[in-house]
Design a protein around this motif. Sequence first.
Motif, mmCIF file in Angstrom:
data_model
loop_
_atom_site.group_PDB
_atom_site.id
_atom_site.type_symbol
_atom_site.label_atom_id
_atom_site.label_comp_id
_atom_site.label_asym_id
_atom_site.label_seq_id
_atom_site.Cartn_x
_atom_site.Cartn_y
_atom_site.Cartn_z
ATOM 1 N N ARG A 112 42.387 42.193 53.257
ATOM 2 C CA ARG A 112 42.076 43.024 52.083
ATOM 3 C C ARG A 112 40.617 43.509 52.163
ATOM 4 O O ARG A 112 39.885 43.467 51.183
ATOM 5 C CB ARG A 112 42.299 42.244 50.791
ATOM 6 N N TRP A 139 37.239 39.734 35.115
ATOM 7 C CA TRP A 139 37.704 39.316 36.438
ATOM 8 C C TRP A 139 36.503 39.096 37.367
ATOM 9 O O TRP A 139 35.574 39.903 37.396
ATOM 10 C CB TRP A 139 38.598 40.415 37.007
ATOM 11 N N TRP A 168 47.682 31.691 37.507
ATOM 12 C CA TRP A 168 48.479 32.894 37.772
ATOM 13 C C TRP A 168 49.403 32.558 38.919
ATOM 14 O O TRP A 168 48.933 32.162 39.992
ATOM 15 C CB TRP A 168 47.526 34.045 38.104
ATOM 16 N N GLY A 194 45.088 35.909 44.610
ATOM 17 C CA GLY A 194 46.031 36.878 45.167
ATOM 18 C C GLY A 194 47.433 36.506 44.725
ATOM 19 O O GLY A 194 48.323 36.336 45.546
ATOM 20 N N GLY A 195 47.610 36.336 43.415
ATOM 21 C CA GLY A 195 48.850 35.750 42.897
ATOM 22 C C GLY A 195 48.679 34.239 42.885
ATOM 23 O O GLY A 195 47.611 33.725 42.551
ATOM 24 N N ASP A 244 51.597 37.876 41.685
ATOM 25 C CA ASP A 244 51.326 39.252 41.271
ATOM 26 C C ASP A 244 52.626 39.974 40.951
ATOM 27 O O ASP A 244 52.612 41.086 40.433
ATOM 28 C CB ASP A 244 50.605 40.020 42.384
HETATM 29 C C1 GLA Z 1 44.619 39.874 42.970
HETATM 30 C C2 GLA Z 1 45.186 39.322 41.672
HETATM 31 C C3 GLA Z 1 45.617 40.454 40.770
HETATM 32 C C4 GLA Z 1 44.459 41.376 40.513
HETATM 33 C C5 GLA Z 1 43.880 41.857 41.821
HETATM 34 C C6 GLA Z 1 42.610 42.640 41.601
HETATM 35 O O1 GLA Z 1 45.613 40.464 43.733
HETATM 36 O O2 GLA Z 1 46.243 38.439 41.928
HETATM 37 O O3 GLA Z 1 46.143 39.949 39.566
HETATM 38 O O4 GLA Z 1 43.478 40.707 39.762
HETATM 39 O O5 GLA Z 1 43.574 40.781 42.695
HETATM 40 O O6 GLA Z 1 42.086 43.123 42.763
#
Ligand code: GLA
Length: 725
Positions: free
Chosen positions: A425, A393, A528, A511-512, A531
């Motif tokens: 955040r 990541w 992605w 962030g999703g 989340d």
């Molecule tokens: C974001 C991503 C998550 C995860 C977090 C890690 O929210 O969408 O899948 O990777 O960051 O901090």
Amino acid sequence: MKIYRTIISFLLVAAYSVQAATYIPVTTNNTCLLLKVNDKNRLEQTYFGPKIRNVEEMRIVDQQNFAAYTTFGTNHVFEAALRAIQADGNTSTELGYMNFSVQKKNDNIIYTTISLKDEYYDLFVDIHYNAYQQEDIIEQWVEIKNKQKKSVKLTNFASSDLSFNASKYYVSHFHGDWSNEMNISEQQLTEGIKIIDSKLGVRTTQFTHPAFILSLNQQAAENSGEIIGGTLAWPGNFQFSFEVDNMDKLRVLSGANPYASEYTLEKNEIFKTPSFLFTYSNEGTGKMTRNFHWWARKYGIKNGDKERAVLLNNWEATYFDFDEAKLTKIIDDAAKMGFELFLLDDGWFGNKYPRNNDNAGLGDWETNRKKLPNGIPYLINECHKRNIKFGIWLEPEMVNPKSELYEQHPDWVIAQPFRERVEQRNQLILDLSNPKVQEFVFNVIDKVLRENPGIDYVKWDANRYVYNSGSSYLPADKQTHLFFDYAKNLMLIMEKVRRKYPDVTFMACSGGGGRIDYGSMQYFDEYWISDNNDPIQRIFTQWGAQYFFPTIGLASHVSVSPNHISGRTSPLKYRFDIAMAAKLGMDLQPSQMTEKEYKFSQNAIKTYKEIRNTVLLGDLYRILSPYGHNRTVYMYVNENKSEAIVFNFLIRKEVYPKPPTIMLQGLDANKQYMLKEINKNPDDWSRFSKYEGKKFSGEYLMTVGLHFAMYDEYESLVIQLNEVE
Ligand code: GLA
């Protein structure tokens, strides 16, 4: 979008300039956008719809024409595609036609350029089209060039300007928020203007998506009716404006959002808009989706025709709380369960400010020595020796104020002087208008990949959007370039990364589902969408995402129950079935499963490997929408129609069940198919028993259909159809 090195460049005599009018058809196998130069030498849109075999007929009588790329300041009184303030302060633009050219880039892509110029000023506008023949997708972008002695200011700069004349117009778009992305809603347009846009700067698709469905004359239907699907290939701010005028005609402007983004174009500078991709279907939204999916697998998403690895991600399994021993155990369990890749999420870096939480360390991309004393190479080795891949990541565009990076470069962040630096955040965004920062961001990825050979996968995250949109790099008179330049430079970095690392798999995450757009996706293999891994929520999010974006990249993970975000408890099979309807992954620790759950998961992964080609590369047919029905059904059919997988999910318990008839689609009417329920809990009885192991023709399945009850909470049923003699 892509650069084609093998451009065979020859002029097609497809357009013809006889006496009065020059017609310029931009055609695909089934559609035609017809442009015309009128007797005042201005470009008009004459027609957009199904392909016309004899364009000559269009000359017989005068057609209804619309200005093709509207400008501000003359006789156009609605929103304009282009508004420029010329070097001498004149606020008007009037474009005259100069010439056009057509090139056949290859067997599938015809590239047309139409050159226009202001009738008085040296402002040049080229409209470009790539027409993808087989997929019926047209890609359009515009280049604006200033050849005046001084700078010109652009305040509106759409990529596309399309007009329609229908009795009614319905627009659907996608909206939501963190953990609730990709809801779809439809609205009838009335006189006036509707705008769908994003002003977030970064993570732009968190609230809305750069895509719309326009349905003419009636509400959008799945298999009938005229539909125009459009999407902007751009990770930055976007805007679609739908304006119904006094004559009930509709103009749709699509492009980068002009909001707070006036752009000063210096002498000889070129402003290139993002690409707008659109398709026309007279077979409803089903065909529209399949056009986009076909196109995306070939051109829109990286490695769109290649198999994807089933992965286990430690995010929900451990969050920041892990060490080498814990991860090694997960890797071992993952390999035994059948996973093909382990993805190490957030929390592995930072020493002076360890990343044990989201409030520190972001920007300091050195392995945390306490958690991982043997570094990333150790984990790569643990994976590779078990024959699974390793992923990591990264969030390269961001910084926590509590970091060494921020201590060294406080001026590298997006901020306005004299204003509070508002965090999200606990983090700030690096200013990508600054070349030094661009280099840093590229180097973050490059360094991690160089120093740790064997990384097979990168999850590239971006967890906030822009407040205080100021740059300490841009000069005072170009502060409003920030939104545009951020997105443009971000794409350049993505391109540079993929040029250097074509074989590493990249996932776009923000962030999703904050970064799902075809500007980014050409550099990413996966995306992605949220989340929120709650299976009921996923049904809706995946349903929405799939209108424009292909299943091959749609990562979907099985996570723990009760779900961490929704708190909902759901059966493991239900969670697996929805994840298996896309690109399967998991976000929980196998060691926390019961033996029964473990066995089920192991089998499910095995089953998925057998069906994933059809799921990921097949044609999607939507049969029952989750909106307005208790059951949702959709299916994938492989290319030669020898296999289909049908997913059924019950969303609401039915007290007195009224089973719908499931009319399958996309099969070969003349083929025979054997039906089988897959991914079943071995001790459950089957709702599908009357069909199990029986043979039906494609014709039967598509005209008589299937009829079986599902009524308990969280029921799901997956059917495999295989061609038999
Ligand atoms: C974001 C991503 C998550 C995860 C977090 C890690 O929210 O969408 O899948 O990777 O960051 O901090």
